[in-house]
Design an enzyme around this catalytic site. Structure first.
Site, PDB file in Angstrom:
ATOM      1  N   HIS A  93       0.534   9.035 -23.761  1.00 31.89           N
ATOM      2  CA  HIS A  93       0.334   8.564 -25.127  1.00 31.89           C
ATOM      3  C   HIS A  93      -0.075   7.094 -25.166  1.00 31.89           C
ATOM      4  O   HIS A  93       0.030   6.456 -26.212  1.00 31.89           O
ATOM      5  CB  HIS A  93       1.608   8.730 -25.961  1.00 31.89           C
ATOM      6  CG  HIS A  93       2.080  10.141 -26.092  1.00 31.89           C
ATOM      7  ND1 HIS A  93       2.780  10.777 -25.109  1.00 31.89           N
ATOM      8  CD2 HIS A  93       1.936  11.036 -27.095  1.00 31.89           C
ATOM      9  CE1 HIS A  93       3.075  12.009 -25.492  1.00 31.89           C
ATOM     10  NE2 HIS A  93       2.560  12.196 -26.701  1.00 31.89           N
ATOM     11  N   GLU A 140      -8.114  20.583 -27.833  1.00 35.36           N
ATOM     12  CA  GLU A 140      -9.055  19.475 -27.942  1.00 35.36           C
ATOM     13  C   GLU A 140     -10.494  19.883 -27.626  1.00 35.36           C
ATOM     14  O   GLU A 140     -11.439  19.441 -28.283  1.00 35.36           O
ATOM     15  CB  GLU A 140      -8.618  18.318 -27.036  1.00 35.36           C
ATOM     16  CG  GLU A 140      -7.380  17.594 -27.515  1.00 35.36           C
ATOM     17  CD  GLU A 140      -6.091  18.330 -27.188  1.00 35.36           C
ATOM     18  OE1 GLU A 140      -5.029  17.963 -27.747  1.00 35.36           O
ATOM     19  OE2 GLU A 140      -6.145  19.279 -26.370  1.00 35.36           O
TER      20      GLU A 140
END
Length: 337
Positions: free
Chosen positions: A129, A60
């Site tokens: 998540h 990321e």
């Protein structure tokens, strides 16, 4: 006008942008050949080519560092972070680089990047998540933060975000990807708001950042919400039979304070709703602003309904979410105060 889910509307927005501007690129984990974990980029690589829509490693910080460099070079990258929870390793690139580039270069360079990320719960994804980190980015000067509540807005806001010369964090509520839900029973709800019927133009249009929408007009109490919680607030007002005015912020920065103030001065009461945890949530900032601007018009203390101050509960996420019953109780309290 065709009917689209939010997934289809976001896909349409990127397709329109890629066709319109050769400087736009889309990249992230699995966004190319696979079309994204939620299929938001499905078919874009096949149509626009691997140099415009491509996959990245699971890194990321590298994804967003690349986006910052591309933006400074003159491109307009749309970088996808597969879940909002995964954005944390890249926060230094957003905070120290993207947000400050215009200022530290004296306007010589900009970072016209958009970071797309699915946010919130609803898929039993657990703690990694399902988080809602929007307040962290609202605290950073130089970043803009967008959270749509319906397909029409999602497309128009994404186009506006990509065309903006500053970095934009674009959070997409996962529970709304395939249609509006009440946020409690996980069932479709009546299309209360103007564009919740999912009619979305196929071509180009944009919605200016920083303009809230009145999802439901009312005179008894103002409810301020964004993303999934707009539908929760609408369902609650309907079920309780309360004449609530529901404001869909659409962007939390820049914030449309004028629409908020006008509504609260009219109703004299205010409830703030968001899915993120209570302490340090963006609701606290909203309450402070309402207090500053509307103190002499308030007829009751401001209420807020939020997620609980706890690590995200995997199996109990539907108890964690603010639902119509919790919002309804807050509405009744402010009306009875």
């Amino acid at each position: 006008m065709p009917s689209m889910t939010m997934i289809q509307a976001l896909n349409s927005a990127m397709d329109v942008l890629l066709t319109k501007d050769p400087d736009i690129v889309v990249f992230g984990q699995d966004v190319g050949y696979f079309g994204g974990v939620f299929r938001c980029t499905d078919g874009l690589q096949k149509k626009h080519g691997v140099s415009r829509v491509f996959d990245t490693p699971i890194a990321e910080a590298g994804i967003l560092a690349t986006a910052v460099g591309m933006g400074a070079y003159g491109l307009r990258p749309i970088a996808e972070i597969q879940f909002a929870d995964y954005i944390y390793p890249a926060t230094d690139q957003l905070i120290s680089e993207a947000a400050r580039l215009r200022y530290r270069s004296g306007g010589e360079f900009t970072a016209p990047i958009v970071v797309r990320a699915p946010t919130g719960g609803g898929i039993f994804g657990g703690q990694t998540h399902s988080q809602s980190p929007e307040a962290l980015f609202a605290h950073v000067c130089g970043l803009k933060t967008v959270i749509p509540s319906n397909p029409y807005d999602a497309k128009g806001l994404l186009i506006a975000a990509v065309e903006d010369d500053d970095p934009v964090i674009f959070f997409e509520p996962k529970r709304l990807y395939n249609g509006p839900f009440d946020g409690f029973h996980d069932r479709p709800v009546k299309p209360w708001s103007q564009h919740a019927a999912s009619e979305v133009p196929e071509g180009y249009y944009s919605i200016p950042l920083g303009q809230a929408a009145i999802a439901r007009e009312g005179s008894a109490v103002t409810v301020i919400a964004y993303g999934t919680m707009v539908h929760v607030a609408l369902a609650s007002a309907e079920e309780e039979g309360i004449d609530a005015e529901v404001i869909d912020l659409r962007t939390i920065l820049p914030l449309d304070i004028d629409t908020i103030v006008a509504s609260v001065k009219k109703t004299g009461r205010c409830v703030v709703v968001h899915e993120a945890t209570r302490t340090g949530g963006f609701g606290g900032e909203l309450i402070a602003l309402v207090q500053e601007h509307c103190f002499y018009h308030l007829e009751a203390p401001i209420e807020r309904v939020t997620g609980w101050d706890t690590p995200y509960p995997h199996a109990l996420e539907w108890d964690y979410f603010p639902g119509p019953k919790r919002v309804g109780a807050a509405l009744r309290r402010v009306l009875e105060a």
